[in-house]
Every structure is written in structure tokens, then in C-alpha cells.
Design a protein around this motif. Structure first.
Motif, PDB file in Angstrom:
ATOM      1  N   THR A   1       0.822  -1.216   0.000  1.00 22.53           N
ATOM      2  CA  THR A   1       0.000   0.000   0.000  1.00 22.53           C
ATOM      3  C   THR A   1       0.856   1.266   0.000  1.00 22.53           C
ATOM      4  O   THR A   1       0.517   2.249  -0.671  1.00 22.53           O
ATOM      5  N   GLY A   2       1.957   1.245   0.748  1.00 22.44           N
ATOM      6  CA  GLY A   2       2.813   2.427   0.794  1.00 22.44           C
ATOM      7  C   GLY A   2       3.434   2.741  -0.551  1.00 22.44           C
ATOM      8  O   GLY A   2       3.409   3.892  -1.010  1.00 22.44           O
ATOM      9  N   TRP A   3       3.982   1.713  -1.200  1.00 18.35           N
ATOM     10  CA  TRP A   3       4.596   1.941  -2.511  1.00 18.35           C
ATOM     11  C   TRP A   3       3.549   2.245  -3.586  1.00 18.35           C
ATOM     12  O   TRP A   3       3.839   2.928  -4.569  1.00 18.35           O
ATOM     13  N   ALA A   4       2.320   1.766  -3.393  1.00 19.56           N
ATOM     14  CA  ALA A   4       1.240   2.116  -4.325  1.00 19.56           C
ATOM     15  C   ALA A   4       0.957   3.616  -4.273  1.00 19.56           C
ATOM     16  O   ALA A   4       0.793   4.271  -5.313  1.00 19.56           O
ATOM     17  N   LEU A   5       0.933   4.177  -3.060  1.00 26.04           N
ATOM     18  CA  LEU A   5       0.728   5.619  -2.922  1.00 26.04           C
ATOM     19  C   LEU A   5       1.899   6.390  -3.522  1.00 26.04           C
ATOM     20  O   LEU A   5       1.712   7.435  -4.158  1.00 26.04           O
ATOM     21  N   VAL A   6       3.116   5.856  -3.342  1.00 33.11           N
ATOM     22  CA  VAL A   6       4.294   6.488  -3.949  1.00 33.11           C
ATOM     23  C   VAL A   6       4.169   6.483  -5.474  1.00 33.11           C
ATOM     24  O   VAL A   6       4.507   7.463  -6.147  1.00 33.11           O
ATOM     25  N   ALA A   7       3.662   5.382  -6.039  1.00 34.90           N
ATOM     26  CA  ALA A   7       3.478   5.286  -7.493  1.00 34.90           C
ATOM     27  C   ALA A   7       2.515   6.361  -7.988  1.00 34.90           C
ATOM     28  O   ALA A   7       2.746   6.973  -9.040  1.00 34.90           O
ATOM     29  N   TRP A   8       1.443   6.594  -7.226  1.00 34.46           N
ATOM     30  CA  TRP A   8       0.494   7.651  -7.599  1.00 34.46           C
ATOM     31  C   TRP A   8       1.167   9.019  -7.587  1.00 34.46           C
ATOM     32  O   TRP A   8       0.964   9.843  -8.491  1.00 34.46           O
ATOM     33  N   VAL A   9       1.968   9.277  -6.571  1.00 36.53           N
ATOM     34  CA  VAL A   9       2.646  10.571  -6.466  1.00 36.53           C
ATOM     35  C   VAL A   9       3.670  10.736  -7.587  1.00 36.53           C
ATOM     36  O   VAL A   9       3.779  11.811  -8.202  1.00 36.53           O
ATOM     37  N   ILE A  10       4.429   9.674  -7.875  1.00 38.43           N
ATOM     38  CA  ILE A  10       5.416   9.739  -8.966  1.00 38.43           C
ATOM     39  C   ILE A  10       4.713  10.027 -10.291  1.00 38.43           C
ATOM     40  O   ILE A  10       5.174  10.866 -11.084  1.00 38.43           O
ATOM     41  N   ALA A  11       3.604   9.337 -10.542  1.00 41.22           N
ATOM     42  CA  ALA A  11       2.861   9.556 -11.786  1.00 41.22           C
ATOM     43  C   ALA A  11       2.383  10.997 -11.881  1.00 41.22           C
ATOM     44  O   ALA A  11       2.445  11.621 -12.948  1.00 41.22           O
ATOM     45  N   GLY A  12       1.921  11.537 -10.764  1.00 38.93           N
ATOM     46  CA  GLY A  12       1.459  12.919 -10.764  1.00 38.93           C
ATOM     47  C   GLY A  12       2.580  13.910 -10.986  1.00 38.93           C
ATOM     48  O   GLY A  12       2.449  14.867 -11.767  1.00 38.93           O
ATOM     49  N   LEU A  13       3.716  13.697 -10.309  1.00 40.52           N
ATOM     50  CA  LEU A  13       4.861  14.602 -10.470  1.00 40.52           C
ATOM     51  C   LEU A  13       5.436  14.516 -11.876  1.00 40.52           C
ATOM     52  O   LEU A  13       5.843  15.542 -12.458  1.00 40.52           O
ATOM     53  N   PHE A  14       5.473  13.297 -12.431  1.00 42.99           N
ATOM     54  CA  PHE A  14       5.950  13.124 -13.805  1.00 42.99           C
ATOM     55  C   PHE A  14       5.053  13.893 -14.774  1.00 42.99           C
ATOM     56  O   PHE A  14       5.529  14.619 -15.661  1.00 42.99           O
ATOM     57  N   SER A  15       3.746  13.752 -14.603  1.00 48.59           N
ATOM     58  CA  SER A  15       2.797  14.468 -15.466  1.00 48.59           C
ATOM     59  C   SER A  15       2.932  15.973 -15.282  1.00 48.59           C
ATOM     60  O   SER A  15       2.850  16.736 -16.255  1.00 48.59           O
TER      61      SER A  15
ATOM     62  N   GLY B   1      -1.248  19.517  -9.918  1.00 46.00           N
ATOM     63  CA  GLY B   1      -0.929  19.485  -8.496  1.00 46.00           C
ATOM     64  C   GLY B   1      -2.124  19.044  -7.665  1.00 46.00           C
ATOM     65  O   GLY B   1      -2.015  18.183  -6.781  1.00 46.00           O
ATOM     66  N   GLY B   2      -3.287  19.624  -7.965  1.00 46.87           N
ATOM     67  CA  GLY B   2      -4.501  19.289  -7.232  1.00 46.87           C
ATOM     68  C   GLY B   2      -4.945  17.853  -7.459  1.00 46.87           C
ATOM     69  O   GLY B   2      -5.356  17.153  -6.522  1.00 46.87           O
ATOM     70  N   ILE B   3      -4.861  17.391  -8.695  1.00 51.14           N
ATOM     71  CA  ILE B   3      -5.309  16.028  -9.010  1.00 51.14           C
ATOM     72  C   ILE B   3      -4.373  14.984  -8.406  1.00 51.14           C
ATOM     73  O   ILE B   3      -4.820  13.927  -7.962  1.00 51.14           O
ATOM     74  N   THR B   4      -3.079  15.273  -8.370  1.00 50.61           N
ATOM     75  CA  THR B   4      -2.143  14.348  -7.725  1.00 50.61           C
ATOM     76  C   THR B   4      -2.517  14.150  -6.256  1.00 50.61           C
ATOM     77  O   THR B   4      -2.573  13.016  -5.757  1.00 50.61           O
ATOM     78  N   LEU B   5      -2.778  15.250  -5.564  1.00 53.59           N
ATOM     79  CA  LEU B   5      -3.194  15.169  -4.165  1.00 53.59           C
ATOM     80  C   LEU B   5      -4.529  14.440  -4.036  1.00 53.59           C
ATOM     81  O   LEU B   5      -4.697  13.578  -3.154  1.00 53.59           O
ATOM     82  N   LEU B   6      -5.466  14.758  -4.923  1.00 52.93           N
ATOM     83  CA  LEU B   6      -6.786  14.122  -4.890  1.00 52.93           C
ATOM     84  C   LEU B   6      -6.691  12.613  -5.059  1.00 52.93           C
ATOM     85  O   LEU B   6      -7.291  11.843  -4.296  1.00 52.93           O
ATOM     86  N   TYR B   7      -5.923  12.169  -6.058  1.00 51.43           N
ATOM     87  CA  TYR B   7      -5.791  10.732  -6.323  1.00 51.43           C
ATOM     88  C   TYR B   7      -5.134  10.011  -5.145  1.00 51.43           C
ATOM     89  O   TYR B   7      -5.539   8.901  -4.773  1.00 51.43           O
ATOM     90  N   ALA B   8      -4.096  10.634  -4.569  1.00 53.56           N
ATOM     91  CA  ALA B   8      -3.396   9.996  -3.454  1.00 53.56           C
ATOM     92  C   ALA B   8      -4.324   9.838  -2.250  1.00 53.56           C
ATOM     93  O   ALA B   8      -4.384   8.756  -1.639  1.00 53.56           O
ATOM     94  N   VAL B   9      -5.057  10.891  -1.916  1.00 48.30           N
ATOM     95  CA  VAL B   9      -5.958  10.833  -0.765  1.00 48.30           C
ATOM     96  C   VAL B   9      -7.106   9.865  -1.035  1.00 48.30           C
ATOM     97  O   VAL B   9      -7.500   9.091  -0.147  1.00 48.30           O
ATOM     98  N   PHE B  10      -7.650   9.882  -2.248  1.00 48.46           N
ATOM     99  CA  PHE B  10      -8.762   8.991  -2.581  1.00 48.46           C
ATOM    100  C   PHE B  10      -8.342   7.527  -2.421  1.00 48.46           C
ATOM    101  O   PHE B  10      -9.067   6.725  -1.815  1.00 48.46           O
ATOM    102  N   ASN B  11      -7.167   7.185  -2.932  1.00 50.74           N
ATOM    103  CA  ASN B  11      -6.701   5.798  -2.826  1.00 50.74           C
ATOM    104  C   ASN B  11      -6.345   5.436  -1.392  1.00 50.74           C
ATOM    105  O   ASN B  11      -6.532   4.290  -0.966  1.00 50.74           O
ATOM    106  N   LEU B  12      -5.852   6.396  -0.613  1.00 56.40           N
ATOM    107  CA  LEU B  12      -5.580   6.163   0.799  1.00 56.40           C
ATOM    108  C   LEU B  12      -6.870   5.800   1.540  1.00 56.40           C
ATOM    109  O   LEU B  12      -6.888   4.895   2.383  1.00 56.40           O
ATOM    110  N   VAL B  13      -7.960   6.499   1.189  1.00 58.32           N
ATOM    111  CA  VAL B  13      -9.255   6.228   1.815  1.00 58.32           C
ATOM    112  C   VAL B  13      -9.754   4.832   1.456  1.00 58.32           C
ATOM    113  O   VAL B  13     -10.227   4.077   2.329  1.00 58.32           O
ATOM    114  N   ILE B  14      -9.640   4.450   0.188  1.00 54.55           N
ATOM    115  CA  ILE B  14     -10.083   3.112  -0.225  1.00 54.55           C
ATOM    116  C   ILE B  14      -9.258   2.046   0.492  1.00 54.55           C
ATOM    117  O   ILE B  14      -9.786   1.015   0.929  1.00 54.55           O
ATOM    118  N   MET B  15      -7.955   2.288   0.636  1.00 57.97           N
ATOM    119  CA  MET B  15      -7.087   1.340   1.348  1.00 57.97           C
ATOM    120  C   MET B  15      -7.429   1.262   2.832  1.00 57.97           C
ATOM    121  O   MET B  15      -7.176   0.243   3.478  1.00 57.97           O
TER     122      MET B  15
END
Length: 458
Positions: free
Chosen positions: A58-72, A251-265
Motif C-alpha cells: 500500500t505504501g509503494w502504491a501511494l508512492v506510485a500515484w505521487v510519482i505519476a502525478g509529479l511526472f505528469s 498538483g490538485g489532481i495528484t493530491l486528490l488521487y493519493a488521498v482517494f486511494n488512501l481512503v479506499i485502502m
């Protein structure tokens, strides 16, 4: 527009708008377009793929979301430099033409029209229909007809003008953000979750391969970040608003996706998320019961409608730009003088995307074309280096932060991502055949316009 075939252009040709389009889109609507296209159905189901690739960490999954957002975000800021320097309709097509010449940019536009972009519009229409039709009891060919209705109605709205089209995108964005915010809020305060918590334990063997594929999966949910540059000619004060729209949206969507997936987890175990058809449905059902599925279905429909509308708004501008440069079918170069929209490009896009809605297997072709799409994204980012050297005197109201390190890192990461994607699914190399087919088409168009010169499309 850049109508000649030489590889070097006059600066005034690069920066001057083609004329006729209206700058009716302010910052808020530019954000609505960009974020509206990115936030589709992916937020509700891509998390399962990310967890699966990263071996349920789960931790590395959240990191993957953040990396994808920062890359974009980094790639988007590279686009913003070019979009503010050359605020013209067309986006990547314009930048590749200026940097590498018309042949390469034509093959991108050719691929976008026949497969990538119109296939995406059809897929989004079918996505809306797949969620809406069960509620209405519609089956069989009726699903395709509903998808066509979605494409046609949204196309007609966008034909009225960029103001009307971007207003719809913004309204739909607000509505779907409200649904997502409700799920996040409810999940954060829900105390009966059975999630595993955030853990960075990794049970697999090839961590680099796993994290690479997890990031690739997450990037699906960010696709659409180039859209604001496609409509640069219709944005008010593009020199200020394009970089702001890119930074705020990504920036906003990266934060949104990370928090949304954290909630599902938090609500569901990682193994259940990874194996679920739609983990968000399962999470909402845990919190509110089975009846809440209708509420979520409406939210997903709004999300996909917003993406479809933004795609229909943005994509025809690329074909219009190609036609104005005399490198595509002349009919696409017509501009409606009253609304300032590329009317013929919009109509043909609507018809072609509607036809695709009747061919379910077409989505497989879209998936194959992902490889080609990311190759062009990478080349477009590399154009930042080429254009700075080729046109040092062009005014750049915004210069990408951290140059040359940031664009170099984007290119390196993109190459790694493409290699990982090919290793995981070798058949995606077929996607290269699509742009290659554009090479003979390019020379055919050059021959045609030489024999049949056109002075004014409008």
C-alpha cells in the motif's frame, strides 16, 4: 499557421494566432477543461491495477500515484513553456512541427485522428453508456446508440462555442469533485474499515519493474494533461493562464488521487482492492449499503461525461491546425466565423467517433496505440531543448523550472516507462505501425496541395 514545408519558420509565424478563434476561456475554465478530461472513470478502478503491480504494498502504491502525478506535472510544465511561447491551436502538433519539421508532427496527428483521440472519445461514450444503460434497462445495440447520443449531444454543445463547451466541462468537474469529495470525507471518518494500513513491505523480486508498471498504470488516470495546450489560441492571457492551469490541475489532481486511494485502502484490504472489478463500489457498499451503488454510478457517469466533453472540445483543434498547414484533408480547415470553432473538424470527429461506438474491439486498437502516444509525448518534451537552440530569440513568458534537469528527467523516465510497458506487453509495438502508415500519407498530402493550392480555408 505554419504552412510551408521548410524546417525553419519565421518567429512571427510561430507565435501569431491563425485568426478567427475567440479567446473566451479564462483560467477557471481552462482548469475545468484540463482537470475535466483527466478525472474520468480511472480514479474509481485504476487503484486496483497499481496495487496488483506493486505486489499489494500500500505504501509503494501511494508512492506510485505521487510519482505519476509529479511526472505528469513536470511534463505539463515543459508543454507550458512551449504553449506560452506559441499560443496556437494544436498543442503537440505545433511544437513537433517547429522543432523537428512537419513530417514527424503529421504522423502524430494521423495517429491521433484514426486511433488515439477519436477512439478515446468513442470509448468514453461507451463508458457512459455502460453505466447508464443498466439503470434504464437498455441492452444490445441500444448501448451503442446511447454512446452515440452522448457523443452527438456533447459535440453539438461544443459547436456552439468554446465558452459553452468549457462551461459544461467546468460544471461537470464541480459535480464529480463533489461526489469524490463526499466519498473521501465519508471514508476518512468511517471507523469500520478493514484495510491493511500503509505499509512499504514488498514481497516481490523485481522492485524496479514492479514500481515502473505501477506508475504506468497510475498514469492512465492522468492522461489528458496536454489538452490545455491544444486550445491555447482560445485561452485568455495564455502567457499567464496556461502555466497556472497546468500547475493547479496536475498538483490538485495528484493530491486528490493519493488521498482517494488512501481512503479506499483504509476501508478495504489491499488484496480485495486488487481483485475487485471496482473497489470504489465495494468501499461505498461497506460504508452505506448496497443502495448507495446508484449514487456512485451517477458520480461515475458525471466523471466520464466530463472527460468526454473535454476531449470533444480539445481534439478537433489538432486536425484543424493540420489542415490549416495544408497537411490534412482541406475540409478540416473550415472555421465557423460566428462561433469561432473549427466546425467541420468537429462534425467529422463526431461522425467518426459515433461510427467507432459500434465496434467494441476498437478499444483494443486504442490500447495498442498507447505506445505511440507516449513516444510523441516524449518527443514533444524533448522539443523544449530543440526550440531553445533553434529559436533563441522567441519570447518565452514562462520558462520551465529547473531547466535543463527537469525536461531531461521527464525524457529519461518516459524511456524507462516505455521500455517497461513493452517488456510487460510486447504486442504494443504494433502501435508503431499506425504512425508509420502516416509516412506515405504525408507525401500524398504534400503532392495534393502542390497540385491544388488553397489560399483561404474560410
Amino acid at each position: 499557421m505554419m504552412g510551408n514545408n521548410n524546417e525553419h519558420f519565421k518567429i512571427e509565424d510561430l507565435v501569431a494566432p491563425s485568426g478567427g478563434m475567440k479567446r473566451d476561456m479564462g483560467l477557471f475554465k481552462a482548469i475545468g477543461l484540463m482537470a475535466g478530461l483527466m478525472i474520468g472513470s480511472g480514479i474509481f478502478y485504476v487503484g486496483a491495477f497499481v496495487l496488483d503491480y506493486i505486489q499489494l504494498s500500500t505504501g509503494w502504491a501511494l508512492v506510485a500515484w505521487v510519482i505519476a502525478g509529479l511526472f505528469s506535472l513536470c511534463a505539463g510544465l515543459c508543454y507550458a513553456e512551449m504553449g506560452t511561447a506559441m499560443p496556437k491551436s494544436g498543442g503537440s502538433y505545433i511544437y513537433l512541427t517547429a522543432a523537428y519539421g512537419p513530417c514527424l508532427s503529421f504522423t502524430m496527428g494521423w495517429t491521433d485522428f484514426w486511433i488515439c483521440q477519436n477512439g478515446s472519445i468513442a470509448a468514453l461514450g461507451l463508458g457512459v453508456a455502460s453505466y447508464l444503460c443498466p439503470l434504464l434497462g437498455i441492452e444490445g445495440i441500444g448501448v451503442s446508440l446511447v454512446a452515440v447520443a452522448v457523443v452527438v449531444v456533447l459535440s453539438l454543445v461544443n459547436m456552439m462555442g468554446v465558452n459553452e463547451g468549457s462551461t459544461v466541462s467546468t460544471i461537470l468537474l464541480v459535480l464529480k469533485l463533489a461526489v469524490i469529495a463526499f466519498i473521501i470525507g465519508a471514508g476518512l471518518f468511517y471507523s469500520g474499515g478493514t484495510g491493511d494500513g500503509v505499509s512499504f513491505a514488498f514481497a516481490g523480486g523485481n522492485f524496479i519493474g514492479a514500481i515502473s508498471m505501477a506508475v504506468v498504470a497510475a498514469l492512465w488516470a492522468f492522461d489528458g494533461w496536454t489538452s490545455v495546450c491544444m486550445v491555447a489560441e482560445e485561452i485568455k492571457e495564455p502567457q499567464k493562464n496556461i502555466p497556472k492551469a497546468v500547475a493547479i490541475s496536475l498538483g490538485g489532481i495528484t493530491l486528490l488521487y493519493a488521498v482517494f486511494n488512501l481512503v479506499i485502502m483504509k476501508i478495504l484490504p489491499a488484496a480485495q482492492i486488487a481483485s475487485a472489478d471496482n473497489a470504489t463500489f465495494d468501499a461505498v457498499e461497506v460504508m452505506f449499503g448496497k443502495g448507495a451503488a446508484i449514487f456512485l454510478t451517477v458520480g461515475i457517469i458525471l466523471s466520464i461525461l466530463g472527460s468526454a466533453n473535454s476531449a470533444i472540445l480539445a481534439y478537433p483543434r489538432e486536425y484543424y491546425a493540420m489542415a490549416k498547414d495544408k497537411r490534412f484533408f482541406p475540409i478540416f480547415g473550415k472555421l465557423n466565423k460566428k462561433t469561432g470553432t473549427p466546425i467541420n473538424s468537429q462534425i467529422i470527429t463526431m461522425i467518426y467517433a459515433s461510427i467507432i461506438c459500434f465496434f467494441a474491439d476498437f478499444q483494443e486498437l486504442v490500447n495498442i496505440a498507447v505506445l505511440a502516444t507516449w513516444i510523441y509525448y516524449t518527443l514533444s518534451v524533448s522539443a523544449v531543448f530543440v526550440l531553445r537552440k533553434k529559436y533563441p530569440n522567441i519570447e518565452r513568458p514562462y520558462k520551465v523550472t529547473g531547466y535543463p534537469v527537469m525536461p531531461a528527467l521527464v525524457i529519461i523516465f518516459a524511456i524507462i516507462m516505455l521500455a517497461a510497458n513493452f517488456i510487460s506487453d510486447p504486442k504494443t509495438v504494433i502501435g508503431l505501425l499506425i504512425p508509420l502508415s502516416g509516412l506515405p500519407a504525408y507525401f500524398i498530402f504534400q503532392w495534393y496541395f502542390k497540385k491544388h493550392p488553397i489560399k483561404d480555408f474560410d
